[in-house]
Motif scaffolding. Structure first.
Motif, mmCIF file in Angstrom:
data_model
loop_
_atom_site.group_PDB
_atom_site.id
_atom_site.type_symbol
_atom_site.label_atom_id
_atom_site.label_comp_id
_atom_site.label_asym_id
_atom_site.label_seq_id
_atom_site.Cartn_x
_atom_site.Cartn_y
_atom_site.Cartn_z
ATOM 1 N N PHE A 197 59.996 26.002 -17.942
ATOM 2 C CA PHE A 197 58.606 25.607 -17.018
ATOM 3 C C PHE A 197 58.597 24.051 -16.942
ATOM 4 C CE2 PHE A 197 54.290 24.719 -16.469
ATOM 5 C CZ PHE A 197 54.057 25.317 -15.272
ATOM 6 N N ALA A 198 58.670 23.532 -18.025
ATOM 7 C CA ALA A 198 58.806 22.118 -18.315
ATOM 8 C C ALA A 198 59.646 21.332 -17.375
ATOM 9 C CB ALA A 198 58.540 21.686 -19.629
ATOM 10 N N GLN A 199 61.076 22.026 -17.454
ATOM 11 C CA GLN A 199 61.927 21.421 -16.939
ATOM 12 C C GLN A 199 61.802 21.420 -15.162
ATOM 13 O OE1 GLN A 199 65.398 23.453 -18.886
ATOM 14 N NE2 GLN A 199 65.344 22.178 -20.500
ATOM 15 N N ALA A 215 60.772 19.248 -10.214
ATOM 16 C CA ALA A 215 59.882 19.190 -9.077
ATOM 17 C C ALA A 215 59.316 17.785 -8.672
ATOM 18 C CB ALA A 215 58.872 20.316 -8.917
ATOM 19 N N LEU A 216 58.803 17.194 -9.895
ATOM 20 C CA LEU A 216 58.336 15.793 -9.602
ATOM 21 C C LEU A 216 59.324 14.840 -9.072
ATOM 22 C CD1 LEU A 216 56.041 15.625 -12.607
ATOM 23 C CD2 LEU A 216 55.120 15.808 -10.273
ATOM 24 N N ARG A 217 60.655 14.989 -9.706
ATOM 25 C CA ARG A 217 61.728 14.036 -9.313
ATOM 26 C C ARG A 217 61.945 14.264 -7.785
ATOM 27 N NH1 ARG A 217 63.369 15.044 -14.559
ATOM 28 N NH2 ARG A 217 64.993 16.791 -13.673
ATOM 29 N N SER A 218 61.958 15.757 -7.324
ATOM 30 C CA SER A 218 62.118 15.948 -5.817
ATOM 31 C C SER A 218 61.147 15.617 -5.205
ATOM 32 C CB SER A 218 62.492 17.359 -5.876
ATOM 33 O OG SER A 218 63.827 17.876 -6.556
ATOM 34 N N GLY A 219 60.045 15.776 -5.470
ATOM 35 C CA GLY A 219 58.878 15.048 -4.639
ATOM 36 C C GLY A 219 58.932 13.613 -4.611
ATOM 37 N N ARG A 220 59.194 12.838 -5.392
ATOM 38 C CA ARG A 220 59.357 11.429 -5.496
ATOM 39 C C ARG A 220 60.646 11.102 -4.475
ATOM 40 N NH1 ARG A 220 58.327 11.426 -10.940
ATOM 41 N NH2 ARG A 220 60.382 11.323 -11.298
ATOM 42 N N GLU A 221 61.827 11.658 -4.202
ATOM 43 C CA GLU A 221 62.686 11.510 -3.545
ATOM 44 C C GLU A 221 62.168 12.010 -2.217
ATOM 45 O OE1 GLU A 221 66.359 10.498 -2.130
ATOM 46 O OE2 GLU A 221 65.645 10.023 -4.136
ATOM 47 N N LEU A 222 61.690 13.079 -1.800
ATOM 48 C CA LEU A 222 60.944 13.268 -0.627
ATOM 49 C C LEU A 222 60.080 12.269 0.042
ATOM 50 C CD1 LEU A 222 60.519 15.143 1.860
ATOM 51 C CD2 LEU A 222 58.927 16.426 0.394
#
Length: 71
Positions: free
Chosen positions: A36-38, A43-50
């Motif tokens: 879950f933590a990973q 998800a946060l990295r993907s959101g920043r990239e988006l």
């Protein structure tokens, strides 16, 4: 009006604390928590990239973008 049975309440609280400790050490729970933590970090990295890509696209497609000023 019923009265609180303090000793019964304390016993229940103690049992719940013990159970919560066992659950927290359960290998399946530990593994799922790590996953879950990973997943959350990804998800946060993907959101920043988006957000970066959307901002870049906005700049490229904006009427004020370089080369589009002759409209």
């Amino acid at each position: 009006m019923s009265r609180l049975n303090i000793s019964q309440l304390a016993a229940a609280a103690s049992q719940n604390i013990e159970t919560a400790g066992k659950v927290g050490r359960d290998p399946a729970v530990v593994k799922a928590a790590k996953q879950f933590a990973q997943d959350g970090a990804q998800a946060l990295r993907s959101g920043r990239e988006l957000a970066r890509e959307a901002a870049s696209s906005w700049r490229r497609h904006s009427p004020d973008a370089e080369g589009d000023r002759d409209r």
